[in-house]
Design an enzyme around this catalytic site. Structure first.
Site, PDB file in Angstrom:
ATOM      1  N   GLY A  91     -16.115  35.358 -17.122  1.00 33.88           N
ATOM      2  CA  GLY A  91     -15.378  34.902 -18.293  1.00 33.88           C
ATOM      3  C   GLY A  91     -14.476  35.938 -18.919  1.00 33.88           C
ATOM      4  O   GLY A  91     -13.647  35.604 -19.775  1.00 33.88           O
ATOM      5  N   CYS A 300     -10.912   2.008 -10.282  1.00 32.40           N
ATOM      6  CA  CYS A 300      -9.692   2.336  -9.547  1.00 32.40           C
ATOM      7  C   CYS A 300      -9.136   1.086  -8.868  1.00 32.40           C
ATOM      8  O   CYS A 300      -9.878   0.338  -8.202  1.00 32.40           O
ATOM      9  CB  CYS A 300      -9.994   3.422  -8.510  1.00 32.40           C
ATOM     10  SG  CYS A 300      -8.601   3.808  -7.420  1.00 32.40           S
ATOM     11  N   CYS A 303      -9.474   1.873  -4.692  1.00 30.77           N
ATOM     12  CA  CYS A 303     -10.765   1.956  -3.996  1.00 30.77           C
ATOM     13  C   CYS A 303     -11.917   1.354  -4.780  1.00 30.77           C
ATOM     14  O   CYS A 303     -13.024   1.223  -4.248  1.00 30.77           O
ATOM     15  CB  CYS A 303     -11.080   3.411  -3.659  1.00 30.77           C
ATOM     16  SG  CYS A 303     -11.409   4.451  -5.118  1.00 30.77           S
ATOM     17  N   CYS A 324      -7.583   6.474  -9.015  1.00 34.42           N
ATOM     18  CA  CYS A 324      -8.226   7.788  -8.946  1.00 34.42           C
ATOM     19  C   CYS A 324      -7.164   8.883  -8.986  1.00 34.42           C
ATOM     20  O   CYS A 324      -6.127   8.784  -8.315  1.00 34.42           O
ATOM     21  CB  CYS A 324      -9.043   7.930  -7.669  1.00 34.42           C
ATOM     22  SG  CYS A 324     -10.486   6.856  -7.570  1.00 34.42           S
ATOM     23  N   CYS A 330      -9.877   9.362  -3.011  1.00 41.84           N
ATOM     24  CA  CYS A 330      -9.586   7.930  -3.151  1.00 41.84           C
ATOM     25  C   CYS A 330      -9.361   7.291  -1.783  1.00 41.84           C
ATOM     26  O   CYS A 330      -9.831   6.178  -1.528  1.00 41.84           O
ATOM     27  CB  CYS A 330      -8.367   7.732  -4.040  1.00 41.84           C
ATOM     28  SG  CYS A 330      -8.000   6.003  -4.439  1.00 41.84           S
TER      29      CYS A 330
END
Length: 380
Positions: A91, A300, A303, A324, A330
């Site tokens: 970080g 979606c 799909c 997606c 997808c």
């Protein structure tokens, strides 16, 4: 016997790594190629073109005149060392000397420098731009790597060893043999509350994040919840407040206790930071206002997925569809609607982002362990 480094350790991190063209024998200095396969200055000079036709000749490998992976060896070594420092201090923003790249700063120069420094001949490279593999930026970066580093390109997440992405984390679970390099436009999350980098670096040094907590509280007072769509601030290893790049909230839980290495690189700000494997990453939230991911009311249109991050697109006919965002996954779901996100792993039920139990579960809140609840927040 030399101890083998972990797969996610940057290539060239060994202590005996030397630069091409440094204190070597005279015979080695006369060679046209560096130890990693890239041409030296002598080799490039010998390949100087005599005419425009020579410049347009594409019969060679395309690497003539370039060092391996485009960057010079000194630059790649510096980026690797900065990456190692970032891994050692999760970080923490590590400065490095960002170089000029063949595109404008702000278009992924930091991600390209990190990727090129990590790539090796045996790697397979994937580039994502807002979930798409075929955008102009993604295709050009992939072509640059294939031309100068002689690596294989792919659009399949499970086959890639190094993935460079702009503002998305793939839907498929990443494993401990993969590295995800994220392009970062703004490195410091505290810049939301104070534009002074000097003051913000002092706050990081003292772990003084009170001003960010006050800003989140004011956000709750105004909106009734923490209304942060992207760049959601997270605490890494209980120490440093980190900007996870402009990924959506949907992807934030994937940072926690992941098997893979995350490398965040900003070329314009000349900073690198990282989240090593199996590191605690906790999004900032209040006890009575938990962290929430985006919710979606429609599956979606391509799909039928209900457990993926979805965006709205407009067709050539003017229709608007919810699909997606991860186009690669997808396409796999279109062929196999029941395909799990961890289908390529030996184990099953791997936690990866929000729960995968349909629209209701996918719209729920997520705690620090990445487990989604069944009660979602308000629509954004």
């Amino acid at each position: 016997m030399i101890e083998e480094l972990p797969r996610w350790a940057p290539k060239g991190a060994s202590s005996d790594d030397t630069a091409c063209g440094t204190d070597t024998d005279a015979d080695e200095q006369d060679e046209d190629l560096c130890s990693d396969g890239g041409p030296t200055a002598a080799g490039a000079a010998a390949a100087d073109p005599d005419s425009v036709d020579d410049l347009l000749d594409t019969e060679d490998s395309g690497m003539t005149g370039y060092n391996y992976a485009y960057l010079d060896e000194h630059t790649k070594r510096e980026v690797r060392r900065a990456t190692l420092s970032a891994i050692a201090i999760p970080g923490h923003q590590v400065p490095y000397a960002s170089r000029a790249m063949p595109l404008a700063r702000g278009w992924g120069t930091g991600g390209i420098q990190a990727s090129m420094s990590l790539l090796g001949p045996e790697d397979t490279f994937k580039v994502i731009d807002q979930g798409s593999d075929e955008s102009v930026n993604a295709a050009n970066i992939r072509r640059l790597a294939k031309t100068t580093a002689d690596v294989d390109g792919t659009t399949d997440t499970t086959k890639a060893s190094i993935i460079q992405t702009r503002h998305r984390i793939p839907e498929e679970v990443l494993d401990d043999d993969q590295i995800l390099v994220l392009q970062v436009p703004i490195t410091d999350p505290l810049r939301r509350v104070d534009p002074s980098d000097d003051a913000n670096r002092r706050r990081h040094a003292h772990k003084d994040y009170a001003k960010m907590w006050v800003a989140l509280y004011e956000n709750v007072v105004e909106w009734g919840e923490i209304n942060v769509g992207s760049r959601y601030p997270v605490m890494v290893a209980g120490r440093y407040l980190m900007d996870p790049s402009p990924i959506p909230r949907w992807d934030v839980p994937k940072l926690h206790d992941a098997d893979n290495l995350y490398v965040f690189a900003a070329g314009r700000e000349a900073r690198i930071y990282a989240v090593p494997p199996h590191t605690d990453v906790e999004p900032l939230a209040f006890a009575d206002k938990s962290f929430q991911v985006e919710r979606f009311d429609e599956p979606c249109a391509h799909c039928g997925s209900e457990d993926t991050y979805r965006t709205e697109i407009e067709t050539d006919d003017g229709d608007r569809l919810v699909v997606c965002n991860d186009t690669s996954f997808c396409e796999k779901r279109e062929a196999d609607p029941d395909l799990a996100k961890d289908h390529h792993l030996d184990c099953e039920g791997v936690t990866w982002g929000p729960a995968t139990g349909g629209v209701e579960a996918a719209s729920g809140h997520v705690d620090a362990d990445g487990v989604a609840g069944v009660e979602g927040g308000d629509d954004q």
